[in-house]
Design a protein around this motif. Structure first.
Motif, mmCIF file in Angstrom:
data_model
loop_
_atom_site.group_PDB
_atom_site.id
_atom_site.type_symbol
_atom_site.label_atom_id
_atom_site.label_comp_id
_atom_site.label_asym_id
_atom_site.label_seq_id
_atom_site.Cartn_x
_atom_site.Cartn_y
_atom_site.Cartn_z
ATOM 1 N N MET A 181 39.989 0.911 48.248
ATOM 2 C CA MET A 181 38.695 0.655 47.616
ATOM 3 C C MET A 181 37.684 1.752 47.963
ATOM 4 S SD MET A 181 38.480 -2.094 45.709
ATOM 5 C CE MET A 181 39.229 -3.686 45.400
ATOM 6 N N VAL A 182 37.671 2.157 49.224
ATOM 7 C CA VAL A 182 36.769 3.235 49.632
ATOM 8 C C VAL A 182 37.174 4.544 48.954
ATOM 9 C CG1 VAL A 182 35.914 4.593 51.575
ATOM 10 C CG2 VAL A 182 36.276 2.152 51.847
ATOM 11 N N GLY A 183 38.457 4.696 48.696
ATOM 12 C CA GLY A 183 38.941 5.909 48.043
ATOM 13 C C GLY A 183 38.435 6.077 46.615
ATOM 14 N N ILE A 184 38.095 4.972 45.956
ATOM 15 C CA ILE A 184 37.634 5.061 44.558
ATOM 16 C C ILE A 184 36.356 5.902 44.445
ATOM 17 C CG2 ILE A 184 36.795 3.749 42.571
ATOM 18 C CD1 ILE A 184 38.697 1.485 43.409
ATOM 19 N N PRO A 185 35.252 5.534 45.107
ATOM 20 C CA PRO A 185 34.054 6.382 45.000
ATOM 21 C C PRO A 185 34.230 7.727 45.702
ATOM 22 C CG PRO A 185 33.685 4.641 46.608
ATOM 23 C CD PRO A 185 34.978 4.323 45.921
ATOM 24 N N THR A 186 35.032 7.748 46.770
ATOM 25 C CA THR A 186 35.222 8.999 47.513
ATOM 26 C C THR A 186 35.839 10.083 46.653
ATOM 27 O OG1 THR A 186 35.488 7.816 49.622
ATOM 28 C CG2 THR A 186 36.362 10.054 49.504
ATOM 29 N N MET A 187 36.972 9.772 46.008
ATOM 30 C CA MET A 187 37.679 10.791 45.240
ATOM 31 C C MET A 187 36.982 11.098 43.917
ATOM 32 S SD MET A 187 39.773 11.707 47.371
ATOM 33 C CE MET A 187 40.192 13.071 46.289
ATOM 34 N N PHE A 188 36.344 10.100 43.301
ATOM 35 C CA PHE A 188 35.600 10.383 42.067
ATOM 36 C C PHE A 188 34.393 11.268 42.368
ATOM 37 C CE2 PHE A 188 37.273 6.360 39.793
ATOM 38 C CZ PHE A 188 38.379 7.074 39.342
ATOM 39 N N ALA A 189 33.737 11.022 43.515
ATOM 40 C CA ALA A 189 32.600 11.860 43.905
ATOM 41 C C ALA A 189 33.067 13.278 44.230
ATOM 42 C CB ALA A 189 31.886 11.251 45.104
ATOM 43 N N ALA A 190 34.192 13.399 44.930
ATOM 44 C CA ALA A 190 34.729 14.716 45.273
ATOM 45 C C ALA A 190 35.102 15.488 44.020
ATOM 46 C CB ALA A 190 35.949 14.570 46.187
#
Length: 258
Positions: A181-190
């Protein structure tokens, strides 16, 4: 084009397994054509898209019950983990952190990560099952993602999952869910950050093969969907130790070849 498809498959398989997707991409690109940072980050976002599909009901539930105190608490902890990751990641970028040009650092990170997995699994064995995400877990997951970003081969998903396990979230499926779940905003932001940099540089934008990036993105998303489903079923009754043995073997082979 075939290389782009191959890299998409590699990313889709390795993004969620605790074996480092970035590390595997760099290993593959050691013998294939070296790709841009945008390519390497964007196809990871393709795999993350798979998470939004696998967890679509969970995401819809979070979106429709945000007034519930329990939901707000969970969302606040997700936001905290993402905030720590974003702040740390931007700081690392400003300090000059870049993907390595050689495979050796990846090999060492794979080996060190293997021993971390063994240690955490041993420590977690026999502990009471805890499914609640605490503030300590949220902060630890954010810090772990920054560390993984600085040391390719460490694995973002592995770092996040094992940080959650180490700091109290002893239920493997729940730890994996929070990490994903944390990976969703993390990778989209990256991906957005790398896209902004690329489009702001006409030479880089012209050099990027957008068709191959798009195909790799789609392949990564499709393969990642089935990988997540398999992994969640696997860890419901197994430990992560088989992945540690794989990391140890791959790291050893790479060091021997080098």
């Amino acid at each position: 084009m075939l290389e782009a498809i191959l890299l998409g498959v590699i990313e889709g398989v390795t993004e969620f397994l605790p074996i480092s997707s970035t590390g595997h991409l760099l290993i593959a690109q050691h013998w294939l054509e070296r790709r841009s940072d945008l390519f390497n980050v964007a196809i990871q976002a393709g795999a993350i898209l798979a998470v939004t599909l696998v967890y679509r009901r969970r995401l819809l539930d979070l979106a429709t019950t945000w007034r519930d105190p329990g939901t707000r608490d969970y969302l606040a902890k997700l936001a905290t983990a993402f905030g720590v990751t974003a702040a740390g990641g931007l700081t690392a970028k400003k300090l000059g952190a870049e993907l390595p040009d050689t495979v050796q650092p990846v090999a060492w990170a794979l080996i060190v990560g293997a021993f971390v997995i063994f240690a955490v699994e041993r420590w977690n064995r026999g502990r009471p099952i805890v499914e609640a995400v605490t503030w300590k877990v949220a902060i630890a997951v954010g810090v772990a993602q920054v560390i993984a970003a600085v040391f390719p081969g460490a694995s973002r998903s592995a770092a996040a999952i094992f940080a959650a396990l180490l700091f109290g979230l002893s239920c493997r499926p729940r730890a994996a869910e929070f990490a994903f779940m944390v990976g969703i905003p993390t990778m989209f932001a990256a991906t957005g950050y790398e896209l902004y940099k690329t489009l702001g540089n006409p030479a880089a934008a012209q050099a990027e093969n957008w068709a191959e990036l798009g195909i790799a993105f789609g392949v990564s998303a499709a393969v990642g969907f089935f990988t997540v489903k398999w992994l969640m079923k696997f860890i419901s009754s197994h430990s992560f130790e088989p992945f540690a043995w794989y990391r140890l073997a791959l790291g050893g082979v790479l060091l021997t070849m080098l």
